[in-house]
Design a protein around this motif. Structure first.
Motif, PDB file in Angstrom:
ATOM      1  N   LEU A  22       0.827  -1.208   0.000  1.00 20.20           N
ATOM      2  CA  LEU A  22       0.000   0.000   0.000  1.00 20.20           C
ATOM      3  C   LEU A  22       0.864   1.261   0.000  1.00 20.20           C
ATOM      4  N   VAL A  23       1.907   1.250   0.814  1.00 21.28           N
ATOM      5  CA  VAL A  23       2.813   2.404   0.896  1.00 21.28           C
ATOM      6  C   VAL A  23       3.528   2.625  -0.435  1.00 21.28           C
ATOM      7  N   LYS A  24       3.885   1.531  -1.109  1.00 22.82           N
ATOM      8  CA  LYS A  24       4.608   1.627  -2.388  1.00 22.82           C
ATOM      9  C   LYS A  24       3.666   1.779  -3.585  1.00 22.82           C
ATOM     10  N   HIS A  25       2.350   1.819  -3.297  1.00 23.07           N
ATOM     11  CA  HIS A  25       1.323   1.939  -4.343  1.00 23.07           C
ATOM     12  C   HIS A  25       1.376   0.769  -5.326  1.00 23.07           C
ATOM     13  N   GLU A  26       1.624  -0.430  -4.798  1.00 24.00           N
ATOM     14  CA  GLU A  26       1.653  -1.640  -5.607  1.00 24.00           C
ATOM     15  C   GLU A  26       0.365  -2.434  -5.400  1.00 24.00           C
ATOM     16  N   SER A  27       0.130  -3.410  -6.268  1.00 27.27           N
ATOM     17  CA  SER A  27      -1.070  -4.234  -6.164  1.00 27.27           C
ATOM     18  C   SER A  27      -1.016  -5.111  -4.913  1.00 27.27           C
ATOM     19  N   VAL A  28      -2.125  -5.165  -4.198  1.00 25.09           N
ATOM     20  CA  VAL A  28      -2.195  -5.968  -2.961  1.00 25.09           C
ATOM     21  C   VAL A  28      -2.995  -7.255  -3.171  1.00 25.09           C
ATOM     22  N   LEU A  29      -3.333  -7.574  -4.432  1.00 24.76           N
ATOM     23  CA  LEU A  29      -4.212  -8.707  -4.710  1.00 24.76           C
ATOM     24  C   LEU A  29      -3.640 -10.024  -4.199  1.00 24.76           C
ATOM     25  N   VAL A  30      -2.379 -10.303  -4.524  1.00 23.99           N
ATOM     26  CA  VAL A  30      -1.760 -11.565  -4.105  1.00 23.99           C
ATOM     27  C   VAL A  30      -1.675 -11.646  -2.579  1.00 23.99           C
ATOM     28  N   ALA A  31      -1.252 -10.536  -1.954  1.00 18.18           N
ATOM     29  CA  ALA A  31      -1.148 -10.502  -0.489  1.00 18.18           C
ATOM     30  C   ALA A  31      -2.519 -10.679   0.162  1.00 18.18           C
ATOM     31  N   MET A  32      -3.562 -10.132  -0.459  1.00 17.61           N
ATOM     32  CA  MET A  32      -4.917 -10.274   0.079  1.00 17.61           C
ATOM     33  C   MET A  32      -5.384 -11.731   0.005  1.00 17.61           C
ATOM     34  N   VAL A  33      -5.103 -12.387  -1.128  1.00 15.59           N
ATOM     35  CA  VAL A  33      -5.468 -13.802  -1.277  1.00 15.59           C
ATOM     36  C   VAL A  33      -4.754 -14.636  -0.219  1.00 15.59           C
ATOM     37  N   GLN A  34      -3.473 -14.343   0.009  1.00 12.21           N
ATOM     38  CA  GLN A  34      -2.705 -15.065   1.024  1.00 12.21           C
ATOM     39  C   GLN A  34      -3.254 -14.790   2.425  1.00 12.21           C
ATOM     40  N   PHE A  35      -3.649 -13.551   2.682  1.00 10.68           N
ATOM     41  CA  PHE A  35      -4.208 -13.171   3.982  1.00 10.68           C
ATOM     42  C   PHE A  35      -5.490 -13.955   4.271  1.00 10.68           C
ATOM     43  N   PHE A  36      -6.416 -13.954   3.314  1.00 15.09           N
ATOM     44  CA  PHE A  36      -7.692 -14.642   3.523  1.00 15.09           C
ATOM     45  C   PHE A  36      -7.511 -16.158   3.560  1.00 15.09           C
ATOM     46  N   SER A  37      -6.563 -16.679   2.770  1.00 19.17           N
ATOM     47  CA  SER A  37      -6.302 -18.117   2.784  1.00 19.17           C
ATOM     48  C   SER A  37      -5.788 -18.568   4.143  1.00 19.17           C
ATOM     49  N   SER A  38      -4.889 -17.777   4.737  1.00 21.51           N
ATOM     50  CA  SER A  38      -4.368 -18.123   6.065  1.00 21.51           C
ATOM     51  C   SER A  38      -5.451 -18.015   7.129  1.00 21.51           C
ATOM     52  N   CYS A  39      -6.379 -17.074   6.951  1.00 23.97           N
ATOM     53  CA  CYS A  39      -7.510 -16.967   7.888  1.00 23.97           C
ATOM     54  C   CYS A  39      -8.399 -18.212   7.827  1.00 23.97           C
ATOM     55  N   LEU A  40      -8.576 -18.746   6.621  1.00 23.43           N
ATOM     56  CA  LEU A  40      -9.444 -19.914   6.450  1.00 23.43           C
ATOM     57  C   LEU A  40      -8.845 -21.187   7.046  1.00 23.43           C
ATOM     58  N   LEU A  41      -7.533 -21.169   7.303  1.00 20.39           N
ATOM     59  CA  LEU A  41      -6.893 -22.339   7.909  1.00 20.39           C
ATOM     60  C   LEU A  41      -7.444 -22.639   9.294  1.00 20.39           C
TER      61      LEU A  41
END
Length: 252
Positions: free
Chosen positions: A207-226
């Motif tokens: 977010l700070v670097k103004h880059e895409s967060v899509l991959v990080a978001m998928v990883q975040f939600f996937s780890s939550c589902l564990l």
């Protein structure tokens, strides 16, 4: 009504106020002042300190305080579910709603202090990060619920500080704030990849670097589902136990 009573009762708990609101707030103010004195306080650091302070409070509330509460009331609501229309699923949903409100109060307290000190701005990115923190709070609350169901209250009370520290450490990605390398840090980072906190720091960095967060978001939600894995295992074990009791009863 039960939700409101639980919220009021928690706010009357001095330990909750001290360890999940005042302590994270004091830590945040201290770190901001230290960074202001030593180096320039940039945008990335402002988000990092906000997130870490909130994680400290949320971990203490969702894992320790919630586990104690569940351990002390679970049997009562089991009995109530059998004698009334207030099911255990409704009770769990109401408890998660209480946790969501409590965790929101923790985040807003730290956020307000940051706004007052002019170290963070109230904008879309900040609100987005708070939303992710609340989702992680739900994840930690489920862990707290499982601990409360499986462990008795006295044991939880004895392990309250270690539990809070363990989950606080696991949710904070230390290699983003500490210039430490080595086998220990690498090993900790590998373990942390199981938990959503690791990817939350990835999201902040992008977010700070103004880059895409899509991959990080998928990883975040996937780890939550564990978190569903131990829940499913617990349900299977419980069903097997019930079947064994039924079989033994028929044989006898």
């Amino acid at each position: 009504m039960i939700t409101w009573i639980d919220i009021v009762d928690t706010y009357r708990n001095k330990r909750f106020i001290m360890f999940t609101i005042i302590f994270p707030l004091f830590w945040y103010i201290m770190m901001v002042n230290v960074r202001h004195v030593s180096v320039t306080f940039d945008l990335k650091q402002s988000y990092l300190w906000l997130v870490i302070a909130c994680i400290i409070g949320i971990s203490g509330n969702s894992v320790v305080t919630f586990a104690k509460k569940i351990s002390g009331t679970y049997r009562f609501y089991q009995l109530q579910a059998k004698t009334s229309h207030y099911s255990l699923s409704r009770w769990l949903i109401s408890q998660l709603l209480v946790q969501l409100i409590l965790n929101l109060s923790i985040c807003l307290t730290v956020l307000l202090s940051g706004i007052i000190m002019h170290t963070i701005a109230l904008n879309g990115k900040t609100l987005f990060i708070v939303l992710l923190l609340l989702l992680m709070g739900v994840y930690l609350s489920i862990i707290g619920f499982l601990i409360g169901v499986l462990v008795d209250g006295k044991t939880i009370a004895a392990l309250s500080m270690p539990l809070s520290m363990i989950f606080g450490v696991l949710m904070i990605r230390w290699n983003t704030i500490l210039p430490i390398q080595g086998i220990l840090m690498t090993s900790v980072s590998v373990i942390q990849k199981i938990f959503p906190g690791y990817y939350l720091f990835d999201i902040i960095n992008k977010l700070v670097k103004h880059e895409s967060v899509l991959v990080a978001m998928v990883q975040f939600f996937s780890s939550c589902l564990l978190i569903l894995v131990p829940i499913v295992l617990l349900m299977v074990l419980k069903r097997n136990k019930i079947k064994q009791v039924v079989i033994v009863g028929k044989i006898s």
